[in-house]
Scaffold this motif. Structure first.
Motif, mmCIF file in Angstrom:
data_model
loop_
_atom_site.group_PDB
_atom_site.id
_atom_site.type_symbol
_atom_site.label_atom_id
_atom_site.label_comp_id
_atom_site.label_asym_id
_atom_site.label_seq_id
_atom_site.Cartn_x
_atom_site.Cartn_y
_atom_site.Cartn_z
ATOM 1 N N UNK A 121 0.829 -1.195 0.000
ATOM 2 C CA UNK A 121 0.000 0.000 0.000
ATOM 3 C C UNK A 121 0.868 1.251 0.000
ATOM 4 N N UNK A 122 0.424 2.268 -0.707
ATOM 5 C CA UNK A 122 1.094 3.562 -0.659
ATOM 6 C C UNK A 122 0.912 4.152 0.739
ATOM 7 N N UNK A 123 1.880 4.965 1.164
ATOM 8 C CA UNK A 123 1.837 5.515 2.520
ATOM 9 C C UNK A 123 0.549 6.286 2.772
ATOM 10 N N UNK A 124 0.115 7.093 1.828
ATOM 11 C CA UNK A 124 -1.096 7.885 2.019
ATOM 12 C C UNK A 124 -2.329 6.994 2.143
ATOM 13 N N UNK A 125 -2.412 5.944 1.348
ATOM 14 C CA UNK A 125 -3.544 5.012 1.423
ATOM 15 C C UNK A 125 -3.555 4.295 2.772
ATOM 16 N N UNK A 126 -2.372 3.891 3.229
ATOM 17 C CA UNK A 126 -2.288 3.222 4.534
ATOM 18 C C UNK A 126 -2.672 4.175 5.661
ATOM 19 N N UNK A 128 -4.647 6.807 5.518
ATOM 20 C CA UNK A 128 -6.084 7.076 5.455
ATOM 21 C C UNK A 128 -6.892 5.885 5.962
ATOM 22 N N UNK A 129 -6.516 4.668 5.555
ATOM 23 C CA UNK A 129 -7.228 3.467 6.003
ATOM 24 C C UNK A 129 -7.086 3.277 7.503
ATOM 25 N N UNK A 130 -5.895 3.525 8.030
ATOM 26 C CA UNK A 130 -5.645 3.404 9.468
ATOM 27 C C UNK A 130 -6.543 4.367 10.248
ATOM 28 N N UNK A 131 -6.560 5.618 9.818
ATOM 29 C CA UNK A 131 -7.369 6.631 10.492
ATOM 30 C C UNK A 131 -8.855 6.271 10.449
ATOM 31 N N UNK A 132 -9.347 5.878 9.274
ATOM 32 C CA UNK A 132 -10.769 5.597 9.116
ATOM 33 C C UNK A 132 -11.209 4.391 9.932
ATOM 34 N N UNK A 133 -10.395 3.337 9.947
ATOM 35 C CA UNK A 133 -10.782 2.123 10.660
ATOM 36 C C UNK A 133 -10.660 2.291 12.169
#
Length: 243
Positions: A121-126, A128-133
């Protein structure tokens, strides 16, 4: 372990059978040797399971304990080989096993970083996913807590988060809300509804289903085969509103 996989097939089915499906299983059979020699025997668990999962569909799989629900799930994700039958997977797949497989000495954040790298995963995608979950399941305060110090409910949240981290097209969940309180249970279904709206697919196995209306359909393991339209729903346990 929670994992994702790209397009994969044990054996290719004819295109006409699987063109619109994200997951197709046909004629799955599995038996296990029981007992010890010389009185051991083979017990047939799956006797020709057929299952198709369409895009944007939430499907429930129910059955009695020992009916083979976890066995078929392990075959679908490729963890276990069938004795016979075919499986075709399309797109990225996320798997949440019944028993969390985590590293005791790693924190929640460290787990997410490790799995994000494994998923490339790209750093930004990771991020964002971390924050949202974390926000959706409300366990950000445990971000720096080691897995061996988490409660059962928080460990279940981490288990689900790892399966969803890469936003897979297909999400396979084995008893995902065991250990959730009622609030988390409702938030779980909010997440599943959003996935359906986004065209993602979910297969959930459980020994009971509390809210049948949340599923597009429910299938049941009947004598080693799946039978649609024959589920009688046990509902929420009478002594607790939580699943």
């Amino acid at each position: 372990m929670n994992h994702t996989t790209g397009t994969d097939a044990i054996t290719k089915l004819p295109v006409v059978e699987a063109a619109a499906a994200v997951l197709t299983a046909g004629g799955i059979e599995k038996s296990f040797r029981r007992g010890t020699w010389p009185i051991s025997h083979h017990q047939q668990v799956l006797r020709g399971v057929d299952l198709t999962l369409q895009p944007g569909e939430v499907v429930g799989l129910v059955g009695e304990n020992g009916s083979g629900k976890s066995t078929i799930m392990k075959i679908l994700v490729g963890e276990l080989a069938p004795d016979a039958g075919t499986v075709v997977r399309s797109g990225v797949l996320g798997y949440c096993p019944q028993q969390p497989v985590v590293y005791e000495r790693l924190t929640c954040d460290e787990h997410l970083e490790l799995f994000a790298r494994a998923y490339r995963m790209a750093h930004e995608a990771e991020r964002r996913a971390r924050r949202d979950l974390y926000e959706a399941l409300r366990f950000e305060r445990y971000a720096g807590t080691r897995a061996d110090r988490l409660s059962g409910g928080t460990l279940a949240k981490l288990n689900l988060t790892l399966a969803m981290l890469a936003d897979p097209q297909v999400l396979l969940l084995d008893e995902p809300y065991a250990g959730f309180d009622w609030d988390t249970y409702l938030k779980f279904w909010d997440l599943m509804a959003r996935r359906r709206d986004d065209g993602r697919s979910v297969l959930i196995i459980s020994h009971f289903v509390a809210d049948e209306h949340r599923f597009d359909r429910i299938v049941k393991l009947c004598d080693g085969r799946l039978c649609e339209g024959q589920y009688g729903g046990q509902g929420v346990p009478s002594d607790d509103r939580s699943p």
